[in-house]
Design a protein around this motif. Structure first.
Motif, PDB file in Angstrom:
ATOM      1  N   MET A   4       0.776  -1.071  -0.028  1.00  0.00           N
ATOM      2  CA  MET A   4       0.007   0.135   0.061  1.00  0.00           C
ATOM      3  C   MET A   4       0.718   1.182  -0.045  1.00  0.00           C
ATOM      4  N   ILE A   5       1.983   1.136   0.788  1.00  0.00           N
ATOM      5  CA  ILE A   5       2.961   2.467   0.985  1.00  0.00           C
ATOM      6  C   ILE A   5       3.241   2.964  -0.649  1.00  0.00           C
ATOM      7  N   MET A   6       3.589   1.761  -1.348  1.00  0.00           N
ATOM      8  CA  MET A   6       4.204   1.785  -2.675  1.00  0.00           C
ATOM      9  C   MET A   6       3.098   2.085  -3.702  1.00  0.00           C
ATOM     10  N   LEU A   7       2.068   1.546  -3.692  1.00  0.00           N
ATOM     11  CA  LEU A   7       1.001   1.886  -4.743  1.00  0.00           C
ATOM     12  C   LEU A   7       0.171   3.082  -4.436  1.00  0.00           C
ATOM     13  N   LEU A   8       0.307   3.493  -3.322  1.00  0.00           N
ATOM     14  CA  LEU A   8      -0.165   5.356  -2.997  1.00  0.00           C
ATOM     15  C   LEU A   8       0.563   6.068  -3.469  1.00  0.00           C
ATOM     16  N   ALA A   9       1.778   5.979  -3.952  1.00  0.00           N
ATOM     17  CA  ALA A   9       2.667   6.780  -4.367  1.00  0.00           C
ATOM     18  C   ALA A   9       2.803   7.026  -5.838  1.00  0.00           C
ATOM     19  N   PRO A  10       2.618   8.338  -6.361  1.00  0.00           N
ATOM     20  CA  PRO A  10       2.603   8.431  -7.714  1.00  0.00           C
ATOM     21  C   PRO A  10       3.627   7.763  -8.559  1.00  0.00           C
ATOM     22  N   GLU A  11       3.496   7.235  -9.786  1.00  0.00           N
ATOM     23  CA  GLU A  11       4.568   6.289 -10.234  1.00  0.00           C
ATOM     24  C   GLU A  11       5.670   7.056 -10.722  1.00  0.00           C
ATOM     25  N   ASN A  12       5.676   8.547 -11.109  1.00  0.00           N
ATOM     26  CA  ASN A  12       6.850   9.167 -11.082  1.00  0.00           C
ATOM     27  C   ASN A  12       7.843   9.484 -10.147  1.00  0.00           C
ATOM     28  N   VAL A  13       7.246   9.261  -8.865  1.00  0.00           N
ATOM     29  CA  VAL A  13       8.130   9.252  -7.772  1.00  0.00           C
ATOM     30  C   VAL A  13       9.143   8.206  -7.699  1.00  0.00           C
TER      31      VAL A  13
ATOM     32  N   VAL B 213      14.815   1.119  -7.571  1.00  0.00           N
ATOM     33  CA  VAL B 213      14.679  -0.401  -7.100  1.00  0.00           C
ATOM     34  C   VAL B 213      14.985  -0.763  -5.641  1.00  0.00           C
ATOM     35  N   GLY B 214      14.692  -1.737  -5.135  1.00  0.00           N
ATOM     36  CA  GLY B 214      14.774  -2.200  -3.664  1.00  0.00           C
ATOM     37  C   GLY B 214      14.574  -1.185  -2.629  1.00  0.00           C
ATOM     38  N   MET B 215      15.354  -0.675  -1.601  1.00  0.00           N
ATOM     39  CA  MET B 215      15.128  -0.084  -0.568  1.00  0.00           C
ATOM     40  C   MET B 215      15.160   1.697  -1.096  1.00  0.00           C
ATOM     41  N   ASP B 216      15.864   1.933  -2.201  1.00  0.00           N
ATOM     42  CA  ASP B 216      15.841   3.145  -2.911  1.00  0.00           C
ATOM     43  C   ASP B 216      14.262   3.626  -3.091  1.00  0.00           C
ATOM     44  N   LEU B 217      13.672   2.441  -3.666  1.00  0.00           N
ATOM     45  CA  LEU B 217      12.187   2.769  -4.409  1.00  0.00           C
ATOM     46  C   LEU B 217      11.449   2.804  -2.977  1.00  0.00           C
ATOM     47  N   LEU B 218      11.550   1.952  -1.894  1.00  0.00           N
ATOM     48  CA  LEU B 218      10.714   2.174  -0.806  1.00  0.00           C
ATOM     49  C   LEU B 218      10.915   3.415   0.011  1.00  0.00           C
ATOM     50  N   GLN B 219      11.975   3.968   0.044  1.00  0.00           N
ATOM     51  CA  GLN B 219      12.605   5.038   0.744  1.00  0.00           C
ATOM     52  C   GLN B 219      11.869   6.433   0.074  1.00  0.00           C
ATOM     53  N   ALA B 220      11.938   6.308  -1.495  1.00  0.00           N
ATOM     54  CA  ALA B 220      11.287   7.356  -2.017  1.00  0.00           C
ATOM     55  C   ALA B 220       9.864   7.563  -1.836  1.00  0.00           C
ATOM     56  N   ALA B 221       9.222   6.352  -1.769  1.00  0.00           N
ATOM     57  CA  ALA B 221       7.710   6.180  -1.467  1.00  0.00           C
ATOM     58  C   ALA B 221       7.272   6.907   0.007  1.00  0.00           C
ATOM     59  N   MET B 222       8.163   6.700   0.697  1.00  0.00           N
ATOM     60  CA  MET B 222       8.021   7.086   2.076  1.00  0.00           C
ATOM     61  C   MET B 222       8.382   8.487   2.211  1.00  0.00           C
TER      62      MET B 222
END
Length: 473
Positions: free
Chosen positions: A337-346, A351-360
């Protein structure tokens, strides 16, 4: 050394690479690793044989989990404590990075197949947990009880040999060694993941992070019974904080939730992916994440299930089934949910932790980055403490009731944790995956013929407890 690395890589490829590749009508392919071929039918079989236990007895899972049993001073765990220990190892970095990888490769639809796989895995976890209780034995070193696959495999093979319980089983020895190899490999991965996350979030050199991590871990694992006491506090707090934080994000973006669920279900059946030939990626990434996050079938969690003191083996089996729900349906879904609620351009291109940290960071600014780094540290730390609890019974099976082998293995795991914090060694990561793959093969070879004991115990439980409850009503 090169020969050893080549052997590890060969076994890894046999277990984890696509064993069968099926063509799809859309023009794509569906790759099936050997472990998926084994674990999926196993989960389906036990789900049917238990008459859809994960759904039918879900209220019972919650009810028995809230019971607190175990005599004070006996050294035995309550059923809830055994669930906490197994949850500590299930809820790890795979719930963060693994889910990110699944969605990155398979899209939002992978989440749906992750849920389905968890439901089937619950039935497998029930059978494992119940068998661990049926075949547990007294633990003269730590007090209470011990057991797990090495012990029920031993008893199964002894019965086939005519009741000779003194002679050790090669199959049980293989499981115990595979488990110890796996948990050493995981220790290295944990050290590397934690040091990387803190370097990215706080710019702390890996050496400093690793020294602190190893020092705190050593203080806990080298003491006799500190493990369970620490996890009793740590696991509910970390899982609860992660859930609350995710709920906050979901409520904050409540208007997007219908679209997110619509995307999950539409992409799950390849309505968009079939045209592009990508349905195989959607299905298998969700299945892999579900299978290897909740550990159902691998034989890890039964090592904790056996330590519980309860008035019926099925109660512990139900708790272990509930543990799969907590891991995959709740915690993995939080990450999704944390990932899917962030806009795709963000998150695009990450990939990996970089992606999750960007979403957060999108959801909560710099606090989100700090929160996810701290969460990864807690998840990984609890996993390390939990796997050393698992190792107890396997070390005892291999070397007997002696303190020296127990301490030696803990020191080895701490060394691997330290090494991992400073550098990543791919072959050691593969070694962990090889270990859990071999554990799964040894475990599945026995739980099918032994499953009748667990299912008979389930029938007895339903007659004694649920039948009586119905009469009372």
């Amino acid at each position: 050394m090169q020969v050893i690395i080549n052997v590890i890589e060969a076994i890894y490829g046999f277990l984890w690479n696509d064993f069968i590749v099926l063509p799809l009508p859309s023009g794509g392919t569906l790759g099936l690793p050997l472990l998926a071929i084994l674990l999926l039918p196993t989960g389906l079989y036990f789900t049917i044989r238990s008459r859809f236990l994960p759904i039918r007895l879900f209220p019972q899972m919650v009810r028995v989990t809230l019971e607190r049993r175990g005599r004070k001073g006996s050294g035995a765990l309550s059923g809830l404590q055994s669930l906490i220990v197994s949850t500590a190892t299930r809820v790890g970095m795979g719930n963060l990075v693994g889910v990110v990888a699944a969605i990155s490769a398979g899209g939002a639809g992978a989440v749906f197949w992750m849920w389905i796989t968890a439901l089937m895995g619950s039935a497998t976890a029930f059978v494992e947990g119940t068998l661990a209780q049926i075949h547990k034995e007294k633990d003269p070193l730590y007090g209470g009880y011990r057991g797990g696959p090495a012990y029920y495999i031993h008893n199964f093979m002894a019965k086939r040999r005519g009741g000779d319980t003194k002679r050790r089983s090669l199959l049980a020895i293989g499981f115990a060694i595979s488990g110890l190899i796996c948990w050493c490999g995981i220790s290295q991965v944990i050290g590397n993941s934690v040091s990387d996350a803190f370097e990215n979030a706080f710019h702390i050199p890996p050496l400093y992070t690793t020294i602190v991590l190893v020092a705190i871990s050593a203080v806990i694992v080298l003491r006799k019974n500190a493990t369970v006491k620490v996890l009793d506090i740590l696991v509910p707090v970390m899982a609860g904080c992660y859930l609350i934080f995710t709920l906050f994000i979901m409520i904050k973006n409540i208007g997007q939730m219908p679209a997110v669920f619509s995307r999950i279900f539409s992409e799950a059946f390849g309505l968009r992916q079939v045209a592009a030939g990508g349905f195989g990626a959607v299905l298998m990434n969700g299945v892999k994440r579900g299978l290897f996050s909740n550990e159902a079938g691998s034989g890890s969690a039964p090592c904790a299930a056996a330590a519980a003191e309860t008035d019926h083996p099925v109660k512990v089996g139900l708790m272990q089934a509930f543990g799969v729900f907590i891991d995959t349906i709740v915690i993995c879904s939080c990450t999704a949910m944390i990932m899917l609620l962030a806009p795709e351009n963000v998150t695009e291109g990450l990939v990996g932790m970089d992606l999750l940290q960007a979403a957060m960071q999108y959801h909560s600014g710099s606090f989100g980055v700090v929160f996810i780094a701290a969460t990864l540290w807690l998840f990984s730390f609890s996993t390390f403490i939990g796997i050393l609890f698992y190792a107890r019974s396997n070390v005892s099976y291999l070397f007997g009731d002696k303190w020296l082998p127990q301490t030696a293995y803990k020191v080895l795991a701490l060394i691997m944790l330290f090494i991992g914090g400073l550098a990543a060694y791919t072959f050691v990561w593969d070694l962990g995956d090889v270990g859990i793959g071999l554990m799964t093969l040894f475990n599945l070879a026995v739980i099918f013929p032994l499953s009748k004991q667990a299912l008979d115990s389930l029938h007895d439980y339903e007659e004694k407890y649920l039948g009586r409850r119905k009469k009372e009503k």
